[in-house]
Design an enzyme around this catalytic site. Structure first.
Site, mmCIF file in Angstrom:
data_model
loop_
_atom_site.group_PDB
_atom_site.id
_atom_site.type_symbol
_atom_site.label_atom_id
_atom_site.label_comp_id
_atom_site.label_asym_id
_atom_site.label_seq_id
_atom_site.Cartn_x
_atom_site.Cartn_y
_atom_site.Cartn_z
ATOM 1 N N CYS A 1 -13.039 -15.769 36.498
ATOM 2 C CA CYS A 1 -13.710 -14.753 35.669
ATOM 3 C C CYS A 1 -12.729 -13.777 35.025
ATOM 4 O O CYS A 1 -11.848 -13.234 35.665
ATOM 5 C CB CYS A 1 -14.710 -13.966 36.507
ATOM 6 S SG CYS A 1 -15.555 -12.710 35.530
ATOM 7 N N CYS B 1 -23.647 -11.600 38.687
ATOM 8 C CA CYS B 1 -23.855 -12.944 38.149
ATOM 9 C C CYS B 1 -24.533 -13.782 39.211
ATOM 10 O O CYS B 1 -24.544 -13.415 40.392
ATOM 11 C CB CYS B 1 -22.525 -13.587 37.790
ATOM 12 S SG CYS B 1 -21.646 -12.661 36.526
ATOM 13 N N ASP C 1 -7.550 -14.596 23.531
ATOM 14 C CA ASP C 1 -8.154 -13.274 23.395
ATOM 15 C C ASP C 1 -7.075 -12.219 23.640
ATOM 16 O O ASP C 1 -6.107 -12.468 24.366
ATOM 17 C CB ASP C 1 -9.313 -13.105 24.384
ATOM 18 C CG ASP C 1 -10.359 -12.127 23.869
ATOM 19 O OD1 ASP C 1 -10.114 -11.453 22.850
ATOM 20 O OD2 ASP C 1 -11.442 -12.037 24.493
ATOM 21 N N CYS D 1 -17.565 -16.845 39.240
ATOM 22 C CA CYS D 1 -16.584 -17.853 38.850
ATOM 23 C C CYS D 1 -15.200 -17.377 39.280
ATOM 24 O O CYS D 1 -14.849 -16.217 39.053
ATOM 25 C CB CYS D 1 -16.598 -18.048 37.341
ATOM 26 S SG CYS D 1 -18.263 -18.246 36.692
ATOM 27 N N ARG E 1 -19.096 -5.155 15.242
ATOM 28 C CA ARG E 1 -19.814 -5.706 16.393
ATOM 29 C C ARG E 1 -19.237 -5.194 17.707
ATOM 30 O O ARG E 1 -18.081 -4.800 17.770
ATOM 31 C CB ARG E 1 -19.811 -7.238 16.369
ATOM 32 C CG ARG E 1 -18.442 -7.885 16.331
ATOM 33 C CD ARG E 1 -18.598 -9.272 15.700
ATOM 34 N NE ARG E 1 -17.420 -10.113 15.834
ATOM 35 C CZ ARG E 1 -16.335 -9.999 15.067
ATOM 36 N NH1 ARG E 1 -16.270 -9.056 14.150
ATOM 37 N NH2 ARG E 1 -15.318 -10.821 15.242
ATOM 38 N N ARG F 1 -13.565 -10.906 33.846
ATOM 39 C CA ARG F 1 -13.910 -9.513 34.180
ATOM 40 C C ARG F 1 -13.954 -9.348 35.697
ATOM 41 O O ARG F 1 -14.755 -8.588 36.240
ATOM 42 C CB ARG F 1 -15.239 -9.127 33.522
ATOM 43 C CG ARG F 1 -15.195 -9.268 32.008
ATOM 44 C CD ARG F 1 -16.056 -8.256 31.258
ATOM 45 N NE ARG F 1 -15.797 -8.321 29.834
ATOM 46 C CZ ARG F 1 -16.609 -8.938 28.948
ATOM 47 N NH1 ARG F 1 -17.735 -9.489 29.345
ATOM 48 N NH2 ARG F 1 -16.290 -8.955 27.674
ATOM 49 N N LYS G 1 -9.833 -11.678 19.085
ATOM 50 C CA LYS G 1 -9.674 -13.097 19.421
ATOM 51 C C LYS G 1 -8.858 -13.769 18.333
ATOM 52 O O LYS G 1 -9.123 -13.565 17.151
ATOM 53 C CB LYS G 1 -11.049 -13.748 19.519
ATOM 54 C CG LYS G 1 -11.888 -13.178 20.629
ATOM 55 C CD LYS G 1 -13.226 -13.901 20.727
ATOM 56 C CE LYS G 1 -13.999 -13.449 21.957
ATOM 57 N NZ LYS G 1 -14.437 -12.042 21.873
ATOM 58 N N ASP H 1 -7.433 -16.058 30.443
ATOM 59 C CA ASP H 1 -6.789 -14.745 30.377
ATOM 60 C C ASP H 1 -5.931 -14.503 31.616
ATOM 61 O O ASP H 1 -6.225 -15.018 32.691
ATOM 62 C CB ASP H 1 -7.853 -13.635 30.264
ATOM 63 C CG ASP H 1 -8.586 -13.669 28.933
ATOM 64 O OD1 ASP H 1 -7.949 -14.004 27.915
ATOM 65 O OD2 ASP H 1 -9.798 -13.379 28.921
ATOM 66 N N ARG I 1 -14.353 -3.178 19.660
ATOM 67 C CA ARG I 1 -13.024 -3.606 19.221
ATOM 68 C C ARG I 1 -13.006 -3.963 17.747
ATOM 69 O O ARG I 1 -12.034 -3.744 17.049
ATOM 70 C CB ARG I 1 -12.598 -4.800 20.083
ATOM 71 C CG ARG I 1 -11.268 -5.403 19.701
ATOM 72 C CD ARG I 1 -10.847 -6.487 20.704
ATOM 73 N NE ARG I 1 -10.673 -5.948 22.043
ATOM 74 C CZ ARG I 1 -10.926 -6.624 23.159
ATOM 75 N NH1 ARG I 1 -11.376 -7.870 23.102
ATOM 76 N NH2 ARG I 1 -10.739 -6.077 24.333
ATOM 77 N N TYR I 2 -14.088 -4.571 17.281
ATOM 78 C CA TYR I 2 -14.208 -4.937 15.868
ATOM 79 C C TYR I 2 -15.146 -3.931 15.193
ATOM 80 O O TYR I 2 -16.111 -3.492 15.815
ATOM 81 C CB TYR I 2 -14.850 -6.319 15.742
ATOM 82 C CG TYR I 2 -14.103 -7.457 16.388
ATOM 83 C CD1 TYR I 2 -13.060 -8.093 15.710
ATOM 84 C CD2 TYR I 2 -14.468 -7.933 17.641
ATOM 85 C CE1 TYR I 2 -12.404 -9.176 16.279
ATOM 86 C CE2 TYR I 2 -13.809 -9.012 18.214
ATOM 87 C CZ TYR I 2 -12.775 -9.638 17.537
ATOM 88 O OH TYR I 2 -12.136 -10.697 18.099
HETATM 89 C C1 LIG Z 1 -15.634 -11.717 21.972
HETATM 90 C C2 LIG Z 1 -15.938 -10.363 21.557
HETATM 91 C C3 LIG Z 1 -16.802 -10.130 20.481
HETATM 92 C C4 LIG Z 1 -17.450 -11.243 19.694
HETATM 93 O O1 LIG Z 1 -16.484 -11.981 19.000
HETATM 94 P P1 LIG Z 1 -16.885 -13.199 18.058
HETATM 95 O O2 LIG Z 1 -15.571 -13.800 17.696
HETATM 96 O O3 LIG Z 1 -17.625 -12.632 16.901
HETATM 97 O O4 LIG Z 1 -17.740 -14.130 18.849
HETATM 98 C C5 LIG Z 1 -17.038 -8.830 20.130
HETATM 99 N N1 LIG Z 1 -16.450 -7.809 20.778
HETATM 100 C C6 LIG Z 1 -15.609 -7.994 21.802
HETATM 101 C C7 LIG Z 1 -15.003 -6.835 22.479
HETATM 102 C C8 LIG Z 1 -15.332 -9.292 22.230
HETATM 103 O O5 LIG Z 1 -14.513 -9.494 23.268
HETATM 104 S S1 SF4 Z 2 -17.189 -15.908 34.096
HETATM 105 FE FE1 SF4 Z 2 -17.469 -13.944 35.177
HETATM 106 S S2 SF4 Z 2 -19.039 -12.882 34.006
HETATM 107 FE FE2 SF4 Z 2 -19.143 -15.044 33.430
HETATM 108 S S3 SF4 Z 2 -20.679 -15.937 34.823
HETATM 109 FE FE3 SF4 Z 2 -18.676 -16.256 35.737
HETATM 110 S S4 SF4 Z 2 -18.416 -14.519 37.122
HETATM 111 FE FE4 SF4 Z 2 -20.040 -13.975 35.688
#
Ligand SMILES: *Cc1c(COP(=O)(O)O)cnc(C)c1O
Ligand code: SF4
Length: 362
Positions: free
Chosen positions: A118, A111, A316, A115, A102, A120, A321, A279, A98-99
């Site tokens: 979560c 996991c 996010d 959670c 990184r 995801r 973010k 989210d 996305r960035y």
């Molecule tokens: C959170 C995230 C990051 C890291 O973001 P930082 O603000 O640098 O901690 C990088 N890529 C994606 C897709 C993310 O969701």
């Molecule tokens: S938030 Fe989701 S990915 Fe993170 S530890 Fe919990 S279940 Fe796993």
């Protein structure tokens, strides 16, 4: 118990049915029916360690609420599967770019505990979408050929669910790429399975510095002696440890709870990093708070406690973010700025730099 209490023992003895859960907490027949309904949609499993932190009698216990399925998960009026559009920003399966500089690299869909909040939920714990080695190798290849990537966030699911050997294969491959400057790992195991943070794991990670770890504590009840030991092991291996929390209704959405979480983290030498607005994921609606809750919390913390105890409050989104706080800038022009402090007092500072700034009387 001492010799049995390894992370492998914790993993093989996880609780994922009501009769085992009843050894830890009271579950009414109504609740049992509700869990049975909710588990058809979203998987649950809890480490014996995390279950041992639960309040036996209180269904609103913050540990219980994060771990035990609720019937409310089936009420998804406005949640989405993937509001962050991670899937469409994945050049290879599980790698989110996305960035420019990184990536987030999901290397496991499992996991220690699932959670309830979560982000995801769409694939974490869902056996049909297990992360494959083929996908991991494709992700590493993508990082190798994309020279703009200087920071790889290895996440999941939970990467620490992988064996030391598998994890090392991934980290070693990433470390062999010249343009990868830092490797970050996102794991909740210090909170849900602190036994996972062994000296052997830390020694392995330390071979590939600079390694950073971000973990996920949401409530002061999670800050146990075992968790502190896990953090200490990583810190002694030279790994800086940060924390990201999710703002959750009824769990940590009040000043006192949040303050005691943040102060407890500092005592463990874990640095608060992000506080996420929950989210809008299907099945998590009962945890959502209005945006003002997070903004109010930041207002109640900033200035009232150690500067670095205060996380950034983050919304996010598919465009990244976005850190939020109420502005301290009351007015800004070429000559001066009016600024507001934490107690709502204002002061004016000169801000021209092309002539001598006037000294302010203090
Ligand atoms: C959170 C995230 C990051 C890291 O973001 P930082 O603000 O640098 O901690 C990088 N890529 C994606 C897709 C993310 O969701
Ligand atoms: S938030 Fe989701 S990915 Fe993170 S530890 Fe919990 S279940 Fe796993």
């Amino acid at each position: 118990m001492e010799t049995l209490d390894t992370w492998q023992w914790q993993m093989t003895n996880r609780i994922s049915n009501i009769s085992s859960l009843r050894k830890y907490v009271d579950i009414s027949d109504q609740e049992a029916l509700e869990i049975t309904a909710a588990e058809t949609r979203f998987r649950w499993t809890i480490t014996p360690y995390y279950a041992s932190l639960m309040d036996k009698h209180d269904p609103h216990c913050p540990i219980r609420m994060q771990a035990i399925p609720s019937i409310l998960e089936l009420q998804n009026n406005s949640g989405m599967q993937d509001p962050l559009q991670e899937e469409s920003q994945s050049p290879t399966p599980g790698l989110i770019h996305r960035y420019p500089d990184r990536v987030a690299f999901t290397v496991s869909s499992e996991c220690a505990m699932y959670c309830r909040h979560c982000t995801r939920k769409r694939f974490v714990g869902q056996p049909v979408q297990r992360t494959t080695w083929q996908a991991i190798e494709a992700g590493i290849e993508y990082v190798r050929k994309t020279e703009s990537i200087r920071d790889v966030l290895v996440t999941g699911g939970d990467p620490f669910i992988l064996s030391d050997d598998k994890l090392e294969r991934i980290i070693k491959a990433l470390r062999s790429i010249d343009h990868v400057e830092i490797i970050r790992l996102g794991t909740r195991t210090p909170c849900t399975l602190p036994q996972r943070i062994t000296d052997k794991l830390c020694d392995m990670l330390a071979k590939y510095h600079p390694i950073w770890v971000n973990t996920h504590f949401n409530h002061p009840k999670e800050l146990t002696e075992e968790a502190a030991k896990a953090a200490d092991r990583m810190l002694r291996a030279g790994i800086p440890v940060g924390n990201q929390s999710v703002l959750l209704k009824g769990i940590n959405d009040d000043r006192d709870t949040m303050k005691s979480l943040l102060h407890g983290l500092l005592k463990m030498r874990i640095r608060p990093y992000y506080l996420y607005q929950c989210d809008r994921i299907v099945g998590t609606e009962h945890f959502w708070t209005p945006l003002t809750t997070g903004l109010d919390l930041i207002d109640q913390l900033q200035g009232y406690t150690t500067g670095f105890a205060v996380p950034q409050f983050i919304v996010d989104s598919p465009i990244g973010k976005i850190p939020l706080c109420r502005s301290k800038l009351v007015e800004l022009n070429d000559d001066y700025a009016i600024l507001r402090n934490y107690e709502n007092h204002t002061m004016t500072i000169p801000c021209r730099v092309d002539k001598e700034p006037a000294l302010l009387a203090i």
